[in-house]
Scaffold this motif. Structure first.
Motif, short mmCIF file in Angstrom:
data_model
loop_
_atom_site.label_atom_id
_atom_site.label_comp_id
_atom_site.label_asym_id
_atom_site.label_seq_id
_atom_site.Cartn_x
_atom_site.Cartn_y
_atom_site.Cartn_z
N LYS A 128 -9.65 -18.50 -15.48
CA LYS A 128 -9.14 -17.89 -16.66
C LYS A 128 -8.19 -16.56 -16.32
O LYS A 128 -8.77 -15.66 -17.13
N TYR B 34 -20.55 -26.80 -0.02
CA TYR B 34 -21.75 -27.00 0.80
C TYR B 34 -21.48 -28.33 1.57
O TYR B 34 -22.48 -28.94 1.82
N ASP C 220 -18.47 -32.69 -2.94
CA ASP C 220 -17.27 -32.25 -2.76
C ASP C 220 -17.00 -31.67 -1.24
O ASP C 220 -17.72 -30.96 -0.70
N ARG D 299 -19.49 -7.21 -9.44
CA ARG D 299 -19.71 -8.52 -9.15
C ARG D 299 -18.95 -8.94 -7.61
O ARG D 299 -19.57 -9.71 -6.97
N LEU E 229 -15.22 -23.30 0.46
CA LEU E 229 -15.81 -22.42 -0.38
C LEU E 229 -17.07 -21.77 0.09
O LEU E 229 -17.41 -20.50 0.05
N VAL F 151 -21.80 -23.04 -18.60
CA VAL F 151 -21.17 -21.72 -18.72
C VAL F 151 -20.01 -21.96 -19.85
O VAL F 151 -19.32 -23.01 -19.80
N ALA F 152 -19.91 -21.19 -20.84
CA ALA F 152 -18.74 -21.03 -21.67
C ALA F 152 -18.31 -19.74 -21.68
O ALA F 152 -18.75 -18.72 -21.17
N ARG G 100 -23.62 -17.94 -0.88
CA ARG G 100 -23.75 -17.78 -2.32
C ARG G 100 -22.31 -18.04 -2.95
O ARG G 100 -21.25 -17.47 -2.30
N LEU G 101 -22.16 -18.58 -4.25
CA LEU G 101 -20.79 -18.36 -4.74
C LEU G 101 -20.99 -17.89 -6.23
O LEU G 101 -21.96 -18.33 -6.72
N THR G 102 -20.03 -17.23 -6.77
CA THR G 102 -20.26 -16.62 -7.77
C THR G 102 -18.95 -16.99 -8.55
O THR G 102 -17.79 -16.80 -7.91
N ILE G 103 -19.08 -17.16 -9.71
CA ILE G 103 -17.76 -17.77 -10.68
C ILE G 103 -17.70 -16.67 -11.85
O ILE G 103 -18.92 -16.78 -12.42
N LEU G 104 -16.74 -16.16 -11.84
CA LEU G 104 -16.48 -15.31 -12.95
C LEU G 104 -15.31 -15.47 -13.85
O LEU G 104 -14.40 -15.79 -13.34
N PRO G 105 -15.33 -15.04 -15.19
CA PRO G 105 -14.26 -15.40 -15.81
C PRO G 105 -13.35 -14.08 -15.87
O PRO G 105 -13.97 -12.81 -16.00
N ARG H 238 -30.79 -11.51 -7.59
CA ARG H 238 -29.61 -12.32 -8.06
C ARG H 238 -29.76 -12.95 -9.27
O ARG H 238 -28.97 -13.15 -10.14
N ILE I 275 -24.18 -19.57 -7.90
CA ILE I 275 -24.70 -20.49 -7.25
C ILE I 275 -25.60 -20.19 -6.04
O ILE I 275 -24.89 -19.12 -5.27
N PHE J 284 -18.77 -27.20 -17.84
CA PHE J 284 -18.25 -26.02 -17.29
C PHE J 284 -17.02 -25.42 -17.70
O PHE J 284 -16.00 -26.12 -17.55
N TYR J 285 -17.50 -24.58 -18.65
CA TYR J 285 -16.32 -23.88 -19.39
C TYR J 285 -15.56 -24.93 -20.28
O TYR J 285 -14.60 -24.81 -20.48
N THR K 201 -13.23 -26.69 -7.34
CA THR K 201 -13.18 -27.29 -6.26
C THR K 201 -11.72 -28.15 -6.01
O THR K 201 -11.34 -28.21 -4.84
N ALA L 105 -20.68 -10.12 -3.85
CA ALA L 105 -20.59 -11.66 -3.81
C ALA L 105 -20.24 -12.03 -2.50
O ALA L 105 -19.66 -11.17 -1.58
N ARG M 148 -20.93 -16.09 -16.70
CA ARG M 148 -20.74 -16.00 -15.48
C ARG M 148 -21.76 -16.99 -14.70
O ARG M 148 -22.82 -17.20 -15.39
N LEU M 149 -21.19 -17.81 -13.38
CA LEU M 149 -22.14 -18.80 -12.90
C LEU M 149 -22.52 -18.37 -11.64
O LEU M 149 -21.50 -17.99 -10.90
N PHE N 137 -15.52 -29.34 0.39
CA PHE N 137 -15.52 -27.80 0.63
C PHE N 137 -16.76 -26.79 -0.22
O PHE N 137 -16.70 -25.74 -0.26
#
Lengths: 249, 249
Positions: free
Chosen positions: A189, B120, B116, A178, A156, B157-158, A162-167, B178, B165, A119-120, A146, A182, B162-163, B118
């Motif tokens: 970062k 789900y 975790d 986005r 969260l 992801v690197a 839905r969960l969106t993870i963005l840099p 999506r 879920i 994960f990154y 988390t 979301a 974007r990720l 928080f």
């Protein structure tokens, strides 16, 4: 004993059994958020590897410091900070070569990774270089996502959310689209992109639902409403945004 | 000693200090993917709480079983499986009331949470009911997302990727939009939605880039290319999809 005997018998040749490369997630920073499995592997390690950023102390090594044996061999990969990729790629080439030497000698190598290796995490660059030739095991870790949510008291996602993870370095227009589309959003970062991200969130009228987190779980942790975030954010900082239509009751 | 003396002196009154509620993430299932902090808290716990699903054994309790003291008080919250929310809400009301009794008596309560708390996690329903009246600490855990990625050998992801879920029960049209707009995608809670999700991914021409994972890190773990996934998937199964434009080199 059988394994030992075999190795002894072939000691004048390269050992027939190569070592295993372990990519071990260490969690967000607090040493007791390391998993039991990771702690056991690190404490038993004869060779550990880790990245250092531009000659600075390794954050990964610092998290695990109390577990590393005094006589363990250490492979430090000095990764330069740069927008161009070639210098970092060269650093991983060199690191992978050192790790391969130890694996060929039959030693297991424990690669220390902040957060989670996939994960990154920089471990994926070693995985890409070595997983075709060596057995690789990845030990997942607690991510900063988390960990920050836990420290911020912000659930969260629940049920069908839905969960969106963005840099944070993404272009402003993409961030806006986005975030708008979301439900729960985590922006990683953040660093020097904080003013841009903050402006997008303000423009969407969502500032009151966002929190800023830096160095979560460490003694100098900072968790603040986004409106109160400092103007200068470290690279490893994060914004959590939950639109919170659902009171989770 | 001072603490003990104080309590003794006020033993005929309710203790003035309420206990702390800990929401403790246990990770994806393998007992040694519990964090050191969580293990310490559970081993010292005099009161533990956990959800059970429709009278079945509690998965959370099973992960932590070896750490729970024989004489610990156990608060089991029996949560019915149902699409309607009222029955589950009633179960959390009852559970929160039992937990509040222990906290009022000055006992800390360790609430065991798969993954975790928080992310789900059902702990957020207790958090919503109790965090205004009691001190609550959340201990983050390894999520099934990174555990499945680790076991599947799939970096998620690197850099600036974007990720996204998504929960499997989302409507087909939304899943399609999506997934189409995302880079790396994790689809949780696959269960009976597998045929629908598989059809969407096939239609987007992405089947070869997707993997199916169930019960990752447990002895009966299943990790397969999506094309080979069984027709019947358990509720706690997942699909990982990385479009993989970037070779992570």
């Amino acid at each position: 004993m059988t394994d030992g005997d075999t190795r002894l018998a072939s000691s004048s040749h390269p050992p027939s059994r190569k070592g295993t490369l372990y990519g071990v997630g260490l969690g967000p920073g607090a040493p007791d958020l390391i998993t039991l499995r990771a702690a056991r592997l690190i404490a038993a390690a004869r060779v550990v590897a880790y990245p250092t950023l531009a000659g600075a102390q390794s954050f990964a090594r610092a998290i695990a410091a109390d577990l590393i044996a005094d006589d363990a061999q250490e492979i430090a990969m000095d990764v330069p900070m740069s927008v161009e990729r070639a210098p970092a790629q060269a650093a991983y080439d060199t690191g992978a070569a050192s790790i391969a030497l130890a694996l060929d000698a039959g030693e297991d190598v424990i690669c220390l990774c902040e957060g989670d290796p996939f994960f990154y995490g920089s471990f994926m660059y070693l995985f890409a270089r070595l997983s075709d030739r060596y057995h690789v095991e990845v030990v997942p870790g607690v991510t900063s996502v988390t960990a920050c949510a836990a420290r911020a008291g912000m659930p969260l996602v629940a049920r069908n959310e839905r969960l969106t993870i963005l840099p944070g370095p993404l272009p402003e227009a993409e961030l806006r689209t986005r975030i708008e589309g979301a439900e729960s959003v985590v922006i990683m970062k953040v660093g020097r992109h904080l003013p841009k991200i903050r402006a997008v969130i303000a423009d969407l009228g969502l500032t009151a639902k966002a929190r800023y987190a830096a160095r979560a779980t460490l003694p100098d942790e900072v968790i603040l409403p986004l409106a109160d975030a400092p103007d200068k954010a470290p690279y490893f900082s994060m914004i959590l945004l939950t639109k919170g239509a659902d009171p989770w009751l």
